[in-house]
Scaffold this motif. Structure first.
Motif, PDB file in Angstrom:
ATOM      1  N   SER A 147       0.843  -1.194   0.000  1.00 11.64           N
ATOM      2  CA  SER A 147       0.000   0.000   0.000  1.00 11.64           C
ATOM      3  C   SER A 147       0.882   1.249   0.000  1.00 11.64           C
ATOM      4  O   SER A 147       2.025   1.213  -0.478  1.00 11.64           O
ATOM      5  N   THR A 153       4.194   0.851   8.331  1.00 12.43           N
ATOM      6  CA  THR A 153       4.600   1.912   7.420  1.00 12.43           C
ATOM      7  C   THR A 153       6.107   1.796   7.223  1.00 12.43           C
ATOM      8  O   THR A 153       6.878   1.903   8.192  1.00 12.43           O
ATOM      9  N   ARG A 212       2.663  -0.351   4.076  1.00 12.34           N
ATOM     10  CA  ARG A 212       2.485   0.993   3.511  1.00 12.34           C
ATOM     11  C   ARG A 212       3.853   1.545   3.123  1.00 12.34           C
ATOM     12  O   ARG A 212       4.550   2.158   3.924  1.00 12.34           O
TER      13      ARG A 212
END
Length: 296
Positions: free
Chosen positions: A111, A201, A144
């Motif tokens: 993502s 992330t 992410r």
């Protein structure tokens, strides 16, 4: 490792690196890996290493379910369908549905940072995919990924030639990270036995503004770069005048507006947490790729 691991988009740069790290870094047996691509003829070199290859077309749901049969852990590499429609989200949603139908145990998905807040035009594709994965009831790991350092090849070479880098990013910062480090992390997660659902992330070790990046590039590569800050409309019209297609230019502009808004400035230690190794710095990246930037 008894699980069967599948990588979509295996003929692309990212997918190939993931398979490389599955084999070389994670020590996964080739027979436990499946490389999927729309065109399996592009996977001949991977097949030669003993990795199974299968056809999987994100626009053909039946091919996806067939490809995913018997797979325990699946890496869905986000597609590059950025034609201004919802095709990309439809492709990803089809892959998630096929994974559920095929009995896949765990999905890993590439993502982007803050898809629920991002100003980038394709952020809704990622957010929608994340929601589809969570709604599937399958175990998941969402990665992410911050912006690739390699993306700087789209701007720095021209800036080195002209001496100027036009940007609307202001003093916003980006935690750039290499494709290699992101692929290494994806391989570690794919090869893991962790079945818990998590979102990470993945960033570089520092966030830098374009002024700071230009100064670093100038220092290492040896040519001056002046950063020219322009308004959004000025950058948009400049890109169009330079030949960027009108339907693509707003997406490129959104990268700068998103950066200016601080949506790419987050720095985490998630890569080191997942792999035991910190990602390389932008300084080290420029040092390693100096000649490539000059030749581009």
């Amino acid at each position: 490792m008894s699980d069967t691991l599948l990588v979509t988009g295996a003929s692309g740069q990212f997918g190939r690196l993931v398979i490389k790290h599955l084999l070389e870094t994670q020590g996964v047996a080739p027979g436990s890996i499946i490389a999927a691509s729309r065109d399996t003829s592009k996977l001949a070199d991977i097949a030669a290493k003993g990795v199974k290859t299968v056809a999987a077309d994100f626009d053909d749901a039946a091919s996806l379910e067939k490809a995913f049969a018997g797979v325990n852990r699946l890496l869905i590499v986000s597609t590059d369908s950025l034609d201004g429609t919802d095709r990309r989200l439809r492709q990803h949603s089809a892959a998630v549905a096929a994974a559920k139908a095929a009995g896949v145990g765990h999905i890993i998905y590439t993502s982007m940072p803050l898809p629920d807040e991002s100003l980038v035009t394709f952020a809704p594709d990622h957010l929608g995919t994340e929601k589809a994965i969570k709604a599937s009831g399958l175990g998941y790991t969402i990665l992410r990924n911050s912006w690739y350092m390699e993306n700087l090849f789209a701007s720095i070479p021209n800036a080195l030639k002209s001496g100027q880098w036009f940007t609307a990013a202001g003093q916003g910062k980006t935690a750039y990270v290499t494709r290699e480090d992101l692929a290494r992390t994806a391989a570690a997660v794919l090869a893991s036995s962790d079945t818990s659902s998590n979102t990470y992330t993945l960033t570089g070790v520092e966030a830098l503004s374009n002024d700071e990046i230009a100064a670093l590039a100038s220092q290492i590569i040896g040519k001056p770069i002046q950063v020219v800050h322009v308004p959004d409309e000025g950058l948009l019209q400049g890109m169009i005048a330079a030949g960027v297609p009108e339907f693509v230019a707003p997406t490129y502009l959104s990268f700068d507006t998103n950066t200016r808004a601080g949506k790419l400035a987050t720095v985490t230690g998630d890569i080191e947490k997942l792999t035991g190794k910190a990602p390389i710095t932008l300084k080290a990246f420029f040092e390693a790729t100096k000649d490539a930037f000059l030749a581009a």
